[in-house]
Write an enzyme that holds these catalytic residues in place. Structure first.
Site, PDB file in Angstrom:
ATOM      1  CG  ASP A  65     -27.283 -10.478  53.160  1.00 29.38           C
ATOM      2  OD1 ASP A  65     -28.090 -10.504  52.221  1.00 29.38           O
ATOM      3  OD2 ASP A  65     -26.142 -10.984  53.095  1.00 29.38           O
ATOM      4  CD  GLU A 241     -30.727 -16.373  49.873  1.00 28.58           C
ATOM      5  OE1 GLU A 241     -29.933 -17.342  49.882  1.00 28.58           O
ATOM      6  OE2 GLU A 241     -30.459 -15.271  49.334  1.00 28.58           O
TER       7      GLU A 241
END
Length: 373
Positions: A65, A241
């Protein structure tokens, strides 16, 4: 590029959703990559390689991420999820290549009990109105899947040196599993985009957008701008997401990630005009095919949860993302630490849309850009 106006949301819910319609944020179909699309993918510009000298992928190992930004002070700042899910680190360097060797400073550690006590995920660094903010997701120490978005603030000019203060949880319009908050500004308005599960829709996450009145609070309604609907968005899990925003040619491109965090993970994209009503789901067009996906030929699996930055001169646009270099994962993909941070430049199509191409093979970036499929 195949796109559609996001109208399924209205067809599914219409007036029957009532208030949830108001409180209810992108592209991968089965097998097509951007290179498989139509004439719109004719590359408009080629990336400069001079800005990429000294960079080798993976740039930073065991950091998922990834969030990377070039600030006006001339420094790159980087943060990402650590494998232990227990802290937030920040590093800085004069160059992208320098981030690989830069010291990672721990600027915040999870609580021993209660909220913000587990699953510290996906930190993002933003500079808003002269202050620094980190958005991140966290669970409860005793209820680890009670994951919600939180905010830290730093008022120092240098985020590596200042004190970070907890501003608390971002209160959403209903309380459920929620994560991956990102901020952007358009036409003087501040917006938050995040992923959240709607209890009325079952398991999975959709993307929502709302205007903000402070960097840690929302104002007005929130609306859903994308939900998992294509085959590539629902592999093992129904997931949208990890949104990230890119501006170009008076348009806003919002990338996101979909499906399970294994080799199925991939990137989609929403597009709208900077002049549009961003709170109207109908103003967002959704790509029907992935914009960035697994490349078996280049041994890059499950690329996603990206951010964007540029070369120091602003002439080369750069995609920052995580991926694994093998497909078969032993155990739970979420517990596997081998999602490494990688970067590569991207180009722009003649129609003004980004062309991310395919994830290149590991190795010196200036070589792999020209030697891999």
């Amino acid at each position: 590029m195949k796109v559609k106006t996001y109208s399924l949301y209205r067809l599914l819910y219409g007036k029957a959703m009532g208030p949830l319609l108001m409180i209810g944020l992108l592209m991968v179909s089965g097998c097509q990559s951007p290179a498989d699309m139509s004439d719109s993918t004719t590359v408009e510009t080629a990336p400069s390689t001079s800005a990429l000298e000294g960079i080798s992928n993976p740039l930073i190992e065991k950091r998922a991420d990834p969030w990377c930004m070039l600030h006006t002070d001339g420094h790159y700042y980087f943060t990402a999820t650590v494998p232990q899910y227990d802290r937030i680190e920040l590093r800085s360097a004069d160059t992208l290549a320098g981030l690989a060797q830069a010291d990672a400073k721990v600027i915040w550690t999870k609580h021993d009990s209660g909220p913000m006590g587990a699953h510290i995920w996906a930190p993002e660094l933003h500079h808003i109105d002269g202050k620094w903010y980190i958005y991140f997701a966290a669970g409860d120490a005793h209820k680890i899947w009670n994951i919600r978005p939180y905010v830290l603030e730093c008022t120092a000019a240098n985020p590596m040196q200042g004190e970070w203060v907890e501003k608390g949880e971002i209160k959403l319009q209903w309380d459920s599993f929620s994560l991956d908050a990102t901020h952007f500004e358009n036409k003087g308005e501040h917006y938050l985009v995040w992923a959240q599960s709607d209890p009325n829709m079952g398991r999975g996450t959709n993307l929502y957008i709302s205007q903000m009145d402070t960097p840690w609070s929302l104002k007005g309604k929130a609306v859903m701008i994308t939900m998992p609907e294509y085959d590539w968005e629902i592999q093992r899990f129904r997931v949208n997401e990890g949104a990230a925003v890119l501006f170009r040619n008076d348009r806003i491109f919002l990338t996101y990630s979909a499906s399970s965090t294994d080799h199925n993970y991939c990137m989609g994209m929403l597009t709208t005009s900077q002049d549009a009503d961003l709170m109207d789901p109908g103003s967002w067009s959704k790509s029907e095919v992935p914009v960035f996906r697994t490349s078996e030929a280049n041994s890059q699996f499950g690329p996603g949860h990206n951010s964007f930055t540029t070369s120091k001169d602003g002439q080369t646009d750069i995609l920052v993302y995580h991926a694994r270099n093998y497909m078969k994962i032993i155990g739970d993909p979420l517990r596997n630490p081998d999602r490494h941070t990688r970067i590569q430049p991207f180009t722009w199509n003649a129609d003004g849309t980004p062309n991310f191409g395919k994830p290149v093979a590991d190795g010196p970036l200036t070589e792999t850009l020209t030697s891999t499929d």
